[in-house]
Write a protein that holds these residues in place. Structure first.
Motif, short mmCIF file in Angstrom:
data_model
loop_
_atom_site.label_atom_id
_atom_site.label_comp_id
_atom_site.label_asym_id
_atom_site.label_seq_id
_atom_site.Cartn_x
_atom_site.Cartn_y
_atom_site.Cartn_z
N HIS A 125 0.98 4.18 -2.82
CA HIS A 125 0.69 5.56 -2.43
C HIS A 125 1.84 6.48 -2.84
O HIS A 125 1.63 7.59 -3.33
N PHE A 146 -5.96 -2.71 0.84
CA PHE A 146 -5.78 -1.27 0.95
C PHE A 146 -6.69 -0.58 -0.06
O PHE A 146 -7.05 -1.16 -1.08
N GLU A 183 0.82 -1.21 0.00
CA GLU A 183 0.00 0.00 0.00
C GLU A 183 0.86 1.26 0.00
O GLU A 183 0.54 2.24 -0.69
N ALA A 230 -14.03 1.75 -1.75
CA ALA A 230 -12.90 1.70 -0.83
C ALA A 230 -12.97 0.47 0.07
O ALA A 230 -11.97 -0.22 0.28
N SER A 262 -6.76 8.12 -1.90
CA SER A 262 -5.91 8.63 -0.83
C SER A 262 -6.53 8.26 0.51
O SER A 262 -7.75 8.38 0.69
N PRO A 263 -5.74 7.80 1.46
CA PRO A 263 -6.30 7.44 2.77
C PRO A 263 -6.99 8.60 3.46
O PRO A 263 -7.87 8.40 4.30
N LEU A 278 -10.79 8.87 3.38
CA LEU A 278 -11.57 7.99 4.23
C LEU A 278 -11.86 8.60 5.60
O LEU A 278 -12.60 8.02 6.39
N ILE A 283 -10.30 -2.57 0.23
CA ILE A 283 -9.63 -2.94 1.49
C ILE A 283 -9.80 -4.43 1.75
O ILE A 283 -8.85 -5.12 2.16
#
Length: 204
Positions: A48, A190, A44, A181, A194-195, A198, A185
């Motif tokens: 990223h 993942f 992940e 998302a 972009s995290p 969330l 996951i």
């Protein structure tokens, strides 16, 4: 640290080579690290980092992805080997059929050429591998049963012409970006977004 000269020299050479590749070919370098089983961090983090370097990350795609992650220009297609509990024989068959008969034109075309269980097929749909069809995930999940009914597995049939399937008019099916998302996951480990997307926004 009392390293022997041999260790010091070899580590120094590798470090300089990695720094050169990461500086001048950052996206290719990240893909290579991912396909090598990763480094110190989880896959992940490398995906990223590639996104921060300008890459466009795509989920596994039945017409473009390979077993390993690949890069085309600035577009990175995640490899099928990142799908949780996805069968190796399905990956091999999918890639071989694509090489022999060309890209898949539709869900119906795919199901007629690849022997795959409904469970594995759903996994591909949920991760977005059939996005090119223009059908939503929920519509595609419905389409499975309009084509094979209650069967648990597809049966291959290389036909000269595609038989037109009956289409049903479905009611509006609710979809939220977070659904994607959560599916990613669960299946990839993942999210592809972009995290920070969330994080729940706090109302003023």
């Amino acid at each position: 640290y009392a390293f022997s000269k041999g260790h010091s020299a070899s580590y120094a050479v590798e470090s300089y080579q990695c720094m050169f590749l990461k500086t001048h070919f950052p996206l290719e370098y990240m893909v290579a690290v991912i396909n090598n089983g990763g480094g110190f961090y989880r896959p992940e983090i490398y995906f990223h980092e590639a996104r921060l370097c300008g890459a466009i990350i795509h989920a596994p795609h039945i017409n473009y992805s390979e077993a390993k992650t690949i890069i085309k220009g600035k577009v990175i297609y995640i490899g099928f080997d990142h799908l949780a509990e996805f069968e190796t024989n399905v990956i091999t068959q999918l890639i071989n059929e694509r090489k022999e008969h060309g890209v898949f034109s539709s869900l119906q075309n795919f199901m007629g050429q690849v022997d795959i269980s409904v469970e594995q097929l759903r996994k591909l749909m949920r991760v977005g591998a059939f996005e090119f069809t223009g059908r939503s995930k929920k519509q595609l999940l419905w389409d499975i049963h309009t084509q094979i009914g209650a069967q648990k597995k597809t049966s291959t049939r290389h036909e000269l012409f595609e038989v037109e399937q009956r289409e049903f008019t479905l009611p509006p099916l609710f979809h939220h970006s977070l659904d994607d998302a959560w599916d990613q996951i669960e299946i990839l480990g993942f999210p592809l977004c972009s995290p920070f997307n969330l994080i729940k926004e706090v109302a003023d």
